[in-house]
Design a protein around this motif. Structure first.
Motif, PDB file in Angstrom:
ATOM      1  N   MET A 149      18.101  -4.737 -22.864  1.00 62.22           N
ATOM      2  CA  MET A 149      17.646  -5.520 -24.021  1.00 62.22           C
ATOM      3  C   MET A 149      17.336  -6.957 -23.609  1.00 62.22           C
ATOM      4  O   MET A 149      18.135  -7.601 -22.926  1.00 62.22           O
ATOM      5  CB  MET A 149      18.722  -5.514 -25.101  1.00 62.22           C
ATOM      6  CG  MET A 149      18.834  -4.183 -25.788  1.00 62.22           C
ATOM      7  SD  MET A 149      20.194  -4.143 -26.946  1.00 62.22           S
ATOM      8  CE  MET A 149      21.550  -4.329 -25.845  1.00 62.22           C
TER       9      MET A 149
ATOM     10  N   GLU B 191      22.041 -11.518 -29.634  1.00 65.12           N
ATOM     11  CA  GLU B 191      23.322 -11.746 -28.957  1.00 65.12           C
ATOM     12  C   GLU B 191      23.887 -13.153 -29.193  1.00 65.12           C
ATOM     13  O   GLU B 191      24.937 -13.477 -28.648  1.00 65.12           O
ATOM     14  CB  GLU B 191      23.155 -11.524 -27.446  1.00 65.12           C
ATOM     15  CG  GLU B 191      22.827 -10.084 -27.071  1.00 65.12           C
ATOM     16  CD  GLU B 191      24.019  -9.291 -26.514  1.00 65.12           C
ATOM     17  OE1 GLU B 191      24.946  -9.916 -25.981  1.00 65.12           O
ATOM     18  OE2 GLU B 191      24.012  -8.055 -26.634  1.00 65.12           O
TER      19      GLU B 191
ATOM     20  N   TYR C 250      24.659  -0.552 -30.195  1.00 68.47           N
ATOM     21  CA  TYR C 250      23.194  -0.622 -30.238  1.00 68.47           C
ATOM     22  C   TYR C 250      22.572   0.692 -29.804  1.00 68.47           C
ATOM     23  O   TYR C 250      23.172   1.470 -29.053  1.00 68.47           O
ATOM     24  CB  TYR C 250      22.672  -1.780 -29.381  1.00 68.47           C
ATOM     25  CG  TYR C 250      23.242  -1.854 -27.981  1.00 68.47           C
ATOM     26  CD1 TYR C 250      22.801  -1.013 -26.976  1.00 68.47           C
ATOM     27  CD2 TYR C 250      24.230  -2.787 -27.666  1.00 68.47           C
ATOM     28  CE1 TYR C 250      23.322  -1.097 -25.689  1.00 68.47           C
ATOM     29  CE2 TYR C 250      24.767  -2.871 -26.389  1.00 68.47           C
ATOM     30  CZ  TYR C 250      24.303  -2.018 -25.411  1.00 68.47           C
ATOM     31  OH  TYR C 250      24.824  -2.092 -24.136  1.00 68.47           O
TER      32      TYR C 250
ATOM     33  N   ALA D 138      27.564  -0.199 -26.557  1.00 67.19           N
ATOM     34  CA  ALA D 138      28.317  -0.088 -25.324  1.00 67.19           C
ATOM     35  C   ALA D 138      29.721  -0.599 -25.610  1.00 67.19           C
ATOM     36  O   ALA D 138      29.903  -1.488 -26.461  1.00 67.19           O
ATOM     37  CB  ALA D 138      27.687  -0.929 -24.223  1.00 67.19           C
TER      38      ALA D 138
ATOM     39  N   ARG E 208      30.090  -5.534 -16.381  1.00 70.26           N
ATOM     40  CA  ARG E 208      29.409  -6.821 -16.592  1.00 70.26           C
ATOM     41  C   ARG E 208      30.158  -7.900 -15.820  1.00 70.26           C
ATOM     42  O   ARG E 208      31.389  -7.936 -15.870  1.00 70.26           O
ATOM     43  CB  ARG E 208      29.418  -7.189 -18.080  1.00 70.26           C
ATOM     44  CG  ARG E 208      28.866  -6.121 -19.016  1.00 70.26           C
ATOM     45  CD  ARG E 208      29.107  -6.547 -20.447  1.00 70.26           C
ATOM     46  NE  ARG E 208      28.657  -5.572 -21.411  1.00 70.26           N
ATOM     47  CZ  ARG E 208      29.408  -4.578 -21.894  1.00 70.26           C
ATOM     48  NH1 ARG E 208      30.655  -4.436 -21.482  1.00 70.26           N
ATOM     49  NH2 ARG E 208      28.924  -3.749 -22.790  1.00 70.26           N
TER      50      ARG E 208
ATOM     51  N   ARG F 285      26.711 -10.314 -20.285  1.00 72.22           N
ATOM     52  CA  ARG F 285      26.002  -9.278 -21.059  1.00 72.22           C
ATOM     53  C   ARG F 285      24.486  -9.361 -20.904  1.00 72.22           C
ATOM     54  O   ARG F 285      23.764  -8.595 -21.523  1.00 72.22           O
ATOM     55  CB  ARG F 285      26.351  -9.416 -22.554  1.00 72.22           C
ATOM     56  CG  ARG F 285      27.797  -9.086 -22.898  1.00 72.22           C
ATOM     57  CD  ARG F 285      28.056  -9.288 -24.391  1.00 72.22           C
ATOM     58  NE  ARG F 285      27.190  -8.487 -25.229  1.00 72.22           N
ATOM     59  CZ  ARG F 285      27.472  -7.260 -25.657  1.00 72.22           C
ATOM     60  NH1 ARG F 285      28.606  -6.687 -25.330  1.00 72.22           N
ATOM     61  NH2 ARG F 285      26.619  -6.607 -26.430  1.00 72.22           N
TER      62      ARG F 285
HETATM   63  N1  GLY Z   1      23.860  -6.741 -23.449  1.00 71.97           N
HETATM   64  C1  GLY Z   1      24.438  -5.512 -23.802  1.00 71.97           C
HETATM   65  C2  GLY Z   1      25.715  -5.204 -23.178  1.00 71.97           C
HETATM   66  O1  GLY Z   1      26.190  -5.900 -22.314  1.00 71.97           O
HETATM   67  O2  GLY Z   1      26.281  -4.216 -23.574  1.00 71.97           O
END
Ligand code: GLY
Length: 405
Positions: free
Chosen positions: A59, A65, A276, A289, A332, A358
């Motif tokens: 995304m 976000e 999402y 997620a 992440r 993220r």
């Molecule tokens: N930017 C989406 C995630 O880290 O799940």
């Protein structure tokens, strides 16, 4: 700019820049540096994109976000700038690789499933209005007119037309091809185990970075080294003491569902809270997620998969009929202030490009631009220079005034 380097009696033809990590951040930078005439070698411990890059949902979503904290606003400035750069970055990459990267500009809907979520969504709309971001309020009927597969229970929606997406496996394939065409050496199964230094020839007889030692003993001589190893950047075991890389893994599980007809039931990305759904043009729907502090635990958990499927079904009932294709687990790279580490470290000529948390895919375009300019000694305009300063890795060095200073 290739250099002749002597270290431990060895003399090798060196590259200008060795990049540790063959994910989206490392490859984007390698591609940009090669375009400036630098010789570049990417050292990847496993395979290209085998870390978190190929797990990411892709995304490009600065408006979805956004967070209201001071740090959230700094992150927003980075995200908006990178989202703007992605337009040209995507086009150039597709042209360089002669391949599509699945760039969808259909936008995003944030939706509320009940009264509590609707109140929260109203607050989210106020925040975006206050920040001057593009978001408009939709009645449930308007949202369902845009996305007929949305569940009838939807109470409210926000349309974010500027939040787009790309397909990370396609981006990785394109970056790989663009890098190869630009002359970047891509070395897989090449684990970096040490940084080599040598005595400088100059009068001060200081030690300078000479390259990267690989498992197996080979020295990859390099004028400069960049660490772009995502969540593993702080745990490589090769960093000198003065270089702080406070990056930790924030685990995320994500699902691939697929409509066997080849056409996903959605055009836009859909978000509700942290969940999402991102449609792809080949019929996949990515569902993400989780956010978990469980170190590098690789096994998926039944409970997480259940929660994601349940949320997907509540938002888009048609997901019930989709083919279940894959569970992916990614890590992440989180930092103490949720901002990346981008720039030269406390060790001269050692650079960091990590901690994108993220937003690794989104921030790849900007990170490559800023770090490429820094390494090549090119001037940035005042706005970009300020963005780069906000990511200075030395903010975490011992004795530094600290993040946000
Ligand atoms: N930017 C989406 C995630 O880290 O799940």
């Amino acid at each position: 700019m290739a250099t002749e380097v002597g270290a431990g009696g060895e003399r090798k033809r060196g590259v200008d820049v060795a990049i540790i990590g063959g994910g989206i951040i490392g490859l984007s930078l390698a591609w940009r540096l090669a375009a400036r005439g630098c010789s570049v070698c990417v050292l990847e411990r496993e395979e290209i994109g085998s870390g978190t890059s190929s797990v990411a949902a892709g995304m490009l979503a600065p408006v979805s976000e956004v967070e209201s904290s001071e740090q959230g606003r700094r992150a927003l400035a980075l995200a908006l700038r990178s989202a703007a750069l992605w337009e040209g970055f995507a086009q150039e990459l597709e042209a360089a690789a002669e391949a599509s990267i699945g760039h969808s500009q259909a936008g995003t809907l944030m939706v509320a499933r009940d009264e509590d979520e609707a109140r929260e969504l109203e607050r989210q709309l106020e925040l975006r209005s206050a920040l001057g971001l593009r978001a408009s309020r939709l009645l449930p009927s308007e949202a369902r007119a845009l996305e007929p597969a949305l569940a009838p229970v939807i109470r409210l929606a926000l349309e974010l037309p500027g939040d787009h997406s790309v397909d990370p496996p396609a981006v990785l394939a394109a970056l790989r091809s663009a890098c190869e065409r630009a002359g970047v050496q891509l070395r897989c199964r090449s684990e970096a185990v040490g940084l080599e230094q040598r005595s400088d020839q100059g009068a001060e007889r200081t030690r300078v970075l000479a390259g990267v030692r690989l498992a197996g003993g080979e020295l990859v001589a390099a004028e400069r080294v960049v660490i772009a190893a995502g969540a593993w950047s702080g745990a490589l075991g090769l960093l000198p003491e003065q270089v702080a890389v406070p990056v930790r893994p924030v685990r995320g599980e994500l699902l691939w569902l697929r409509d066997p007809s080849g056409s996903a039931p959605l055009r836009r990305s859909i978000r509700a809270g942290r969940v999402y759904l991102v449609p792809r043009s080949d019929g996949r729907v990515i569902v993400g997620a989780s956010m978990e502090e469980r170190g590098f635990e690789r096994s998926p958990r039944a409970g997480t998969v259940y929660e994601l499927l349940r949320a997907a079904y509540e938002l888009v009932p048609a997901t019930y009929e989709l083919r279940f294709e894959r569970v992916l687990v990614g890590f992440r790279p989180g930092t103490p202030d949720n901002l990346p580490l981008l720039g030269e470290s406390a060790l001269q000529r050692l650079y960091l490009a990590t901690g994108h948390f993220r937003n690794g895919v989104l921030l790849a375009a900007l990170s490559a631009r800023l770090l490429c300019a820094m390494i090549c000694g090119e001037a940035l305009d005042a706005a970009d220079a300020q963005l780069l300063a906000s990511c200075d890795p030395k903010r975490f060095a011992a004795g530094a005034a600290g993040p946000g200073s």
